[in-house]
Design an enzyme around this catalytic site. Structure first.
Site, PDB file in Angstrom:
ATOM      1  N   ASN A  15       0.846  -1.200   0.000  1.00 34.91           N
ATOM      2  CA  ASN A  15       0.000   0.000   0.000  1.00 34.91           C
ATOM      3  C   ASN A  15       0.872   1.237   0.000  1.00 34.91           C
ATOM      4  O   ASN A  15       2.105   1.144  -0.013  1.00 34.91           O
ATOM      5  CB  ASN A  15      -0.946  -0.021   1.205  1.00 34.91           C
ATOM      6  N   ILE A  49      -2.835  -7.438  14.376  1.00 36.61           N
ATOM      7  CA  ILE A  49      -1.744  -7.302  15.359  1.00 36.61           C
ATOM      8  C   ILE A  49      -2.228  -6.499  16.566  1.00 36.61           C
ATOM      9  O   ILE A  49      -2.091  -6.920  17.713  1.00 36.61           O
ATOM     10  CB  ILE A  49      -0.514  -6.622  14.711  1.00 36.61           C
TER      11      ILE A  49
HETATM   12  N1  CTP Z   1      -3.679  -3.114  12.413  1.00 34.63           N
HETATM   13  C1  CTP Z   1      -2.938  -4.162  12.895  1.00 34.63           C
HETATM   14  N2  CTP Z   1      -2.967  -5.374  12.264  1.00 34.63           N
HETATM   15  C2  CTP Z   1      -3.714  -5.565  11.169  1.00 34.63           C
HETATM   16  C3  CTP Z   1      -4.470  -4.506  10.667  1.00 34.63           C
HETATM   17  C4  CTP Z   1      -4.446  -3.292  11.301  1.00 34.63           C
HETATM   18  O1  CTP Z   1      -2.254  -3.986  13.882  1.00 34.63           O
HETATM   19  N3  CTP Z   1      -3.705  -6.741  10.579  1.00 34.63           N
HETATM   20  C5  CTP Z   1      -3.683  -1.831  13.121  1.00 34.63           C
HETATM   21  C6  CTP Z   1      -3.134  -0.680  12.343  1.00 34.63           C
HETATM   22  O2  CTP Z   1      -1.743  -0.519  12.560  1.00 34.63           O
HETATM   23  C7  CTP Z   1      -3.953   0.474  12.884  1.00 34.63           C
HETATM   24  C8  CTP Z   1      -5.295  -0.142  13.121  1.00 34.63           C
HETATM   25  O3  CTP Z   1      -5.037  -1.527  13.361  1.00 34.63           O
HETATM   26  O4  CTP Z   1      -3.481   0.911  14.106  1.00 34.63           O
HETATM   27  C9  CTP Z   1      -6.199  -0.021  11.955  1.00 34.63           C
HETATM   28  O5  CTP Z   1      -7.339  -0.762  12.197  1.00 34.63           O
HETATM   29  P1  CTP Z   1      -8.071  -1.663  11.089  1.00 34.63           P
HETATM   30  O6  CTP Z   1      -9.405  -1.991  11.583  1.00 34.63           O
HETATM   31  O7  CTP Z   1      -7.272  -2.812  10.680  1.00 34.63           O
HETATM   32  O8  CTP Z   1      -8.081  -0.640   9.958  1.00 34.63           O
HETATM   33  P2  CTP Z   1      -8.423  -0.909   8.511  1.00 34.63           P
HETATM   34  O9  CTP Z   1      -7.713  -2.087   7.926  1.00 34.63           O
HETATM   35  O10 CTP Z   1      -8.213   0.399   7.858  1.00 34.63           O
HETATM   36  O11 CTP Z   1      -9.943  -1.301   8.661  1.00 34.63           O
HETATM   37  P3  CTP Z   1     -11.056  -1.065   7.586  1.00 34.63           P
HETATM   38  O12 CTP Z   1     -10.458  -1.521   6.305  1.00 34.63           O
HETATM   39  O13 CTP Z   1     -12.188  -1.867   8.073  1.00 34.63           O
HETATM   40  O14 CTP Z   1     -11.333   0.414   7.644  1.00 34.63           O
END
Ligand code: CTP
Length: 397
Positions: free
Chosen positions: A210, A307
């Site tokens: 990304n 995570i």
């Molecule tokens: N995060 C994480 N591990 C993941 C995904 C996200 O630790 N596998 C953390 C990111 O670092 C950030 C937060 O979670 O602090 C973002 O939340 P998330 O719900 O995963 O965000 P998006 O992926 O943007 O969710 P959505 O696509 O539903 O908006």
């Protein structure tokens, strides 16, 4: 930037070709709002002139113990009082030897001995001079005396040789000064930060990633280190230098990031998840480059571990901070996400206004509601976020 506004810095120069970098350093200090008083040794004046340093610092320079401009003629006392920090850059081998032994036979060494403020020195010398046991002894003594030794770096030297002894660049010394002068609101805390994008291989040369640059996460790591925390930065692929005094662990995929975080979380007081983690990885990733002739390849995806969710759900979880990049409905989505993840604090921004830029605008969401941080450079926002976390910590732990 005005991050050093109101700070009073004494910049000392000793004899060394790296003195030319001190001009840039003086400019950086002045530009960020510091009051800069330059003091030069006689040898330093052989490399750059007091007139140069006066023009760049905006103040007359002192070079002599017996300067009649100081009313009581005690320059070493007058100039060393009311200073928030003394930085000697460049610091020659000779000057370090003097400091280590408490010698005070010129204005700069005398005021260093008479000082009440913290002292940082940036060594600059030939590689053999730096490696000499005498210099190493002096450096160890200075550290034991509480003097911060900034660098030196390794590389090409003005004398034509190569190795340790190059003075740090002005921007690096500046960053160290900012760190030294920052309020230590996270002193003694262990902070774990994730930053940057993750990369999920499709084959050996292609992958899913990304647009995250890592700038916000790196700024958060820097701000936490400035605040006195012991910081570990688990980073996806970025092109950014590691902030000073930060331990960096490089990872590529979300699962590697997960493992690197989980291995450290027990020793963590604050976890700040800034990384843009891929939600999925490719199950059928190939060990060789997929050829065009292979037809329409099918990419099969499976979810990555969350995570932040895993850390927040753990037993005796650290204080967890999440980031959310949304493209619309910032407030509603952010509060939802905070509750969903079970975390006390979430920083949200609009992705289209943040990715890859040096500045950002953030809104912090916690139990008390929302706190808007106006658009500013990411490092400024990161410091505000760290201050907010520090205010929440005593209540949370
Ligand atoms: N995060 C994480 N591990 C993941 C995904 C996200 O630790 N596998 C953390 C990111 O670092 C950030 C937060 O979670 O602090 C973002 O939340 P998330 O719900 O995963 O965000 P998006 O992926 O943007 O969710 P959505 O696509 O539903 O908006």
């Amino acid at each position: 930037m005005t991050e050093l506004a109101g700070k009073r810095i004494l910049l000392g120069l000793t004899g060394g070709i790296a003195a030319y970098k001190a001009g840039e350093l003086a400019r950086l200090f002045v530009r960020s709002g510091a009051d800069v008083q330059v003091v030069m040794t006689r040898a330093a004046c052989g490399f750059v002139t007091p007139a140069t340093m006066q023009a760049l610092s905006g103040k007359p320079v002192y070079t002599d113990m017996w300067d009649g401009r100081i009313p009581n003629n005690m320059g070493h006392i007058e100039l060393s009082r009311d200073r928030d920090l003394i930085v000697v850059a460049p610091a020659s081998a000779d000057f370090m030897a003097k400091l280590a032994n408490g010698l005070a036979d010129d204005l700069l060494s005398a005021l260093c001995l008479a000082r009440r403020s913290p002292l940082a020195v940036a060594p600059a010398m030939n590689v053999e001079m730096w490696n000499h046991p005498a210099t190493q002894r002096n450096a160890a003594q200075l550290r034991a005396d509480g003097v911060a030794i900034l660098g030196p770096a390794s590389g090409d030297q003005a004398c034509g040789e190569t190795g340790m002894g190059r003075m740090l660049e002005a921007a690096e010394i500046y960053a160290e000064a900012v760190r030294a002068l920052s309020p230590k609101v996270l002193e003694g805390k262990r902070v774990l930060v994730t930053a940057g994008p993750t990369y999920e291989p499709i084959d050996t040369v292609r992958g899913i990633t990304n647009q995250s640059s890592g700038k916000m996460g790196y700024a958060v790591a820097q701000a936490a280190a400035e605040a006195g925390a012991q910081v570990t930065l688990v980073s996806g692929r970025t092109a950014l230098p590691t902030p000073a005094a930060v331990e960096r662990v490089d990872v590529v995929t979300a699962r590697e990031m997960h493992d690197a975080v989980m291995a450290r979380v027990k020793r963590t007081d604050v976890f700040i998840a800034v990384a843009a983690v891929a939600d999925y990885h490719v199950v059928n990733a190939r060990g060789q480059k997929i050829k065009r002739s292979a037809g329409n390849p099918k990419i099969e995806l499976a979810p990555n571990p969350d995570i932040l969710g895993a850390v927040a759900a753990g037993k005796s979880a650290p204080f967890c901070v999440g980031f959310a990049a949304e493209t619309e409905n910032l407030k509603a989505y952010a509060q939802d996400k905070r509750h969903q993840k079970g975390i006390p604090l979430l920083a949200a921004n609009l992705a289209q206004e943040a990715f890859g830029r040096d500045d950002n605008a953030l809104t912090l969401f916690d139990d008390a509601g929302e706190h808007v941080l106006a658009r500013a450079p990411k490092i400024v926002l990161a410091r505000q976020l760290v201050a907010h976390i520090a205010r929440m910590l005593p209540k949370a732990r």
